[in-house]
Design a protein around this motif. Sequence first.
Motif, PDB file in Angstrom:
ATOM      1  N   GLU A  98       0.794  -1.042   0.009  1.00 44.73           N
ATOM      2  CA  GLU A  98       0.078  -0.203   0.122  1.00 44.73           C
ATOM      3  C   GLU A  98       0.730   1.280   0.047  1.00 44.73           C
ATOM      4  O   GLU A  98       1.500   1.546   1.054  1.00 44.73           O
ATOM      5  N   ALA A  99       0.843   2.051  -1.111  1.00 42.50           N
ATOM      6  CA  ALA A  99       1.363   3.390  -1.185  1.00 42.50           C
ATOM      7  C   ALA A  99       0.370   4.332  -1.112  1.00 42.50           C
ATOM      8  O   ALA A  99      -0.709   4.558  -1.721  1.00 42.50           O
ATOM      9  N   VAL A 100       0.837   5.445   0.048  1.00 36.74           N
ATOM     10  CA  VAL A 100      -0.093   6.283   0.382  1.00 36.74           C
ATOM     11  C   VAL A 100       0.813   7.696   0.109  1.00 36.74           C
ATOM     12  O   VAL A 100       1.739   7.854   0.658  1.00 36.74           O
ATOM     13  N   THR A 114       3.542   0.723   2.968  1.00 35.03           N
ATOM     14  CA  THR A 114       3.367  -0.286   3.851  1.00 35.03           C
ATOM     15  C   THR A 114       3.134  -1.538   3.219  1.00 35.03           C
ATOM     16  O   THR A 114       2.341  -1.811   2.382  1.00 35.03           O
ATOM     17  N   MET A 115       3.979  -2.787   3.452  1.00 34.39           N
ATOM     18  CA  MET A 115       3.833  -3.988   2.889  1.00 34.39           C
ATOM     19  C   MET A 115       3.549  -4.964   4.026  1.00 34.39           C
ATOM     20  O   MET A 115       4.177  -5.492   4.998  1.00 34.39           O
ATOM     21  N   THR A 116       2.418  -5.493   3.755  1.00 33.93           N
ATOM     22  CA  THR A 116       1.759  -6.562   4.709  1.00 33.93           C
ATOM     23  C   THR A 116       1.802  -7.969   4.263  1.00 33.93           C
ATOM     24  O   THR A 116       1.683  -8.128   3.054  1.00 33.93           O
ATOM     25  N   ARG A 126       8.339  -1.457   5.493  1.00 36.08           N
ATOM     26  CA  ARG A 126       7.980  -0.211   5.299  1.00 36.08           C
ATOM     27  C   ARG A 126       9.007   0.463   4.303  1.00 36.08           C
ATOM     28  O   ARG A 126      10.099   0.182   4.542  1.00 36.08           O
ATOM     29  N   ALA A 127       8.531   1.377   3.418  1.00 32.11           N
ATOM     30  CA  ALA A 127       9.425   2.276   2.730  1.00 32.11           C
ATOM     31  C   ALA A 127       8.722   3.792   2.718  1.00 32.11           C
ATOM     32  O   ALA A 127       7.569   3.947   2.916  1.00 32.11           O
ATOM     33  N   SER A 128       9.913   4.417   2.439  1.00 32.34           N
ATOM     34  CA  SER A 128       9.376   5.833   2.320  1.00 32.34           C
ATOM     35  C   SER A 128      10.046   6.292   0.761  1.00 32.34           C
ATOM     36  O   SER A 128      11.244   5.881   0.897  1.00 32.34           O
ATOM     37  N   THR A 129       9.294   6.805   0.206  1.00 33.34           N
ATOM     38  CA  THR A 129       9.789   6.944  -1.357  1.00 33.34           C
ATOM     39  C   THR A 129       9.629   8.637  -1.807  1.00 33.34           C
ATOM     40  O   THR A 129       8.654   9.384  -1.308  1.00 33.34           O
ATOM     41  N   VAL A 130      10.551   8.996  -2.597  1.00 32.75           N
ATOM     42  CA  VAL A 130      10.585  10.468  -2.988  1.00 32.75           C
ATOM     43  C   VAL A 130      10.820  10.261  -4.587  1.00 32.75           C
ATOM     44  O   VAL A 130      11.529   9.625  -5.045  1.00 32.75           O
TER      45      VAL A 130
END
Length: 145
Positions: A98-100, A114-116, A126-130
């Motif tokens: 899920e990318a928010v 968030t990867m479940t 979890r990841a943070s992307t730019v």
Amino acid sequence: MTPAEADKILSGSFAPWVQELGLSVVELDDRRAVLRLPWTTRLAREGGALSGQALMAAADTATVIAVSAARGGFVPMTTVQQSTTFQRAVVDADVLVEAVLTKLGRRMAFADVTMTVGDTAEIAARASTVYALLGQDLSGGGGLA
């Protein structure tokens, strides 16, 4: 944008090795995208757990789909930064990614991913992307509040 339209972006805008992950769009709205990464032993590392590289690629791809949905279609973009933390091994289960979007501007987009594990609430990573947005603004301007 519909999930079917987003699936067309998956099949037409990514490298063949990303397409081989078998990702599909499960849910979509103007702030988020949920993709399913299907379990396969081809993506497992020694010991049988899903490889971190597959999870990172799935997070990266989900962000592209979320940005595309928010902007009304795919535009060229590139990853500027991605930071991923792994919290549990995934063995013999699909992963929901899920990318928010947390901010969408004219030239930059930011997302939390968030990867479940399967259909549970167990967080695998979890990841943070730019992202830098390189193409024309199809949404008519504005950004997410």
